[in-house]
Design an enzyme around this catalytic site. Structure first.
Site, PDB file in Angstrom:
ATOM      1  CE  LYS A 169      43.602  61.511  41.478  1.00 48.43           C
ATOM      2  NZ  LYS A 169      44.175  62.867  41.577  1.00 48.43           N
ATOM      3  NE  ARG A 190      38.014  65.777  41.186  1.00 46.30           N
ATOM      4  CZ  ARG A 190      38.786  65.377  40.175  1.00 46.30           C
ATOM      5  NH1 ARG A 190      38.496  64.289  39.516  1.00 46.30           N
ATOM      6  NH2 ARG A 190      39.849  66.070  39.847  1.00 46.30           N
ATOM      7  NE  ARG A 241      48.319  67.570  34.461  1.00 46.00           N
ATOM      8  CZ  ARG A 241      47.418  67.036  35.274  1.00 46.00           C
ATOM      9  NH1 ARG A 241      47.625  65.831  35.782  1.00 46.00           N
ATOM     10  NH2 ARG A 241      46.340  67.694  35.602  1.00 46.00           N
ATOM     11  NE  ARG A 252      43.900  68.751  32.815  1.00 46.93           N
ATOM     12  CZ  ARG A 252      43.643  67.891  33.805  1.00 46.93           C
ATOM     13  NH1 ARG A 252      44.210  66.691  33.805  1.00 46.93           N
ATOM     14  NH2 ARG A 252      42.838  68.212  34.787  1.00 46.93           N
ATOM     15  NE  ARG A 295      42.379  70.820  38.575  1.00 50.17           N
ATOM     16  CZ  ARG A 295      43.407  70.348  37.875  1.00 50.17           C
ATOM     17  NH1 ARG A 295      44.259  71.180  37.298  1.00 50.17           N
ATOM     18  NH2 ARG A 295      43.576  69.057  37.749  1.00 50.17           N
TER      19      ARG A 295
HETATM   20  P1  AMP Z   1      41.046  65.515  36.620  1.00 49.64           P
HETATM   21  O1  AMP Z   1      41.580  65.217  35.266  1.00 49.64           O
HETATM   22  O2  AMP Z   1      40.706  64.285  37.412  1.00 49.64           O
HETATM   23  O3  AMP Z   1      41.906  66.492  37.389  1.00 49.64           O
HETATM   24  O4  AMP Z   1      39.627  66.249  36.383  1.00 49.64           O
HETATM   25  C1  AMP Z   1      39.566  67.498  35.707  1.00 49.64           C
HETATM   26  C2  AMP Z   1      38.270  68.209  36.053  1.00 49.64           C
HETATM   27  O5  AMP Z   1      37.147  67.422  35.637  1.00 49.64           O
HETATM   28  C3  AMP Z   1      38.039  68.449  37.544  1.00 49.64           C
HETATM   29  O6  AMP Z   1      38.698  69.610  38.011  1.00 49.64           O
HETATM   30  C4  AMP Z   1      36.523  68.586  37.576  1.00 49.64           C
HETATM   31  O7  AMP Z   1      36.109  69.833  37.072  1.00 49.64           O
HETATM   32  C5  AMP Z   1      36.076  67.525  36.568  1.00 49.64           C
HETATM   33  N1  AMP Z   1      35.895  66.208  37.209  1.00 49.64           N
HETATM   34  C6  AMP Z   1      36.614  65.071  36.993  1.00 49.64           C
HETATM   35  N2  AMP Z   1      36.172  64.055  37.748  1.00 49.64           N
HETATM   36  C7  AMP Z   1      35.146  64.570  38.484  1.00 49.64           C
HETATM   37  C8  AMP Z   1      34.291  64.041  39.486  1.00 49.64           C
HETATM   38  N3  AMP Z   1      34.388  62.760  39.899  1.00 49.64           N
HETATM   39  N4  AMP Z   1      33.356  64.871  40.028  1.00 49.64           N
HETATM   40  C9  AMP Z   1      33.221  66.141  39.635  1.00 49.64           C
HETATM   41  N5  AMP Z   1      34.013  66.721  38.716  1.00 49.64           N
HETATM   42  C10 AMP Z   1      34.963  65.939  38.133  1.00 49.64           C
END
Ligand code: AMP
Length: 218
Positions: free
Chosen positions: A13, A88, A127, A160, A171
């Site tokens: 994404k 989410r 990554r 990360r 996750r």
């Molecule tokens: P991502 O980069 O989208 O994988 O997001 C990394 C982390 O940020 C996730 O594993 C969550 O801990 C937090 N996070 C990002 N977007 C959301 C969301 N919409 N709701 C809750 N936690 C989020």
């Protein structure tokens, strides 16, 4: 167009949203990037978010909804956006409808990136991300020209914390439980469009085609 990219972490994404922003000028709104920036700057939001993000858990809905409301009301997002990582949960999805409706907007399309869990684990553990530009690389499938350095600005690449294997598995569990129900939520509303998996350029071409077809039929 107002788009959502839905799918598990590591489905591509972010990479595809970055490409659409670079090539089509549709701003990427990544809640993960917003949280990581806040964490790096150690703002109150960053300090609050860190405990969840580092464990692979979701940050509470109320916090995320406030962030997205603020971001989507900024001028660049008024002309269209790609939401990457939001919503989410069902509560976030309903709140998003309300936030958009308040300014006469709505979601046009939900693009669904479906990738198997074992592929995700391989992708995420390899990554690497640029500290400055958030540009995404992979040690095997999309390496930078100079190891450990961003092609765009030469900044350091890092892994990360939440891309460690144990956290990736957590996750994925959270994704299947909290986020996957959104597939049905958007499918019922006729907004749902699956995107077949493939290499970065072919997925990008498919996305552009889907968007052109949809834009033409509106
Ligand atoms: P991502 O980069 O989208 O994988 O997001 C990394 C982390 O940020 C996730 O594993 C969550 O801990 C937090 N996070 C990002 N977007 C959301 C969301 N919409 N709701 C809750 N936690 C989020």
């Amino acid at each position: 167009m107002n788009l959502i990219f839905l799918g598990p972490p590591g489905a591509g994404k972010g990479t595809q949203a970055q490409l659409l922003e670079q090539r089509e000028g549709i701003p990427q709104v990544s809640t993960g990037d917003i949280l990581r920036t806040a964490m790096a700057a150690e703002t109150p939001l960053g300090q609050q978010a860190r405990q969840y993000v580092d464990q692979g858990e979701l940050v509470p809905d109320d916090v995320m909804i406030a962030i997205i409301e603020d971001r989507l009301n900024q001028p660049d997002a008024r002309r269209g956006f790609v939401l990457d990582g939001f919503p989410r949960t069902l509560r976030q999805a309903r709140a998003l409808d309300r936030v958009l409706a308040a300014t006469g907007r709505r979601i046009d399309l939900v693009l669904y990136f479906d990738v198997a869990d074992d592929v995700i684990v391989r992708r995420l553990t390899g990554r690497r991300v640029c500290r400055q530009t958030s540009h995404i690389y992979h040690v095997e499938s999309s390496p930078p020209r100079r190891p450990g350095r961003c092609d765009i600005d030469g900044s350091e690449l890092y892994q990360r914390d939440d891309d460690q294997e144990e956290t990736v598995r957590r996750r994925l569990e959270v994704y299947h439980r909290e986020t996957e129900p959104l597939v049905e939520f958007y499918r019922r509303r006729g907004l749902f469009e699956p995107v077949r998996n493939g290499d970065i350029e072919s997925v990008h071409r498919r996305l552009v085609e889907i968007l052109k077809t949809r834009a033409g039929s509106r």
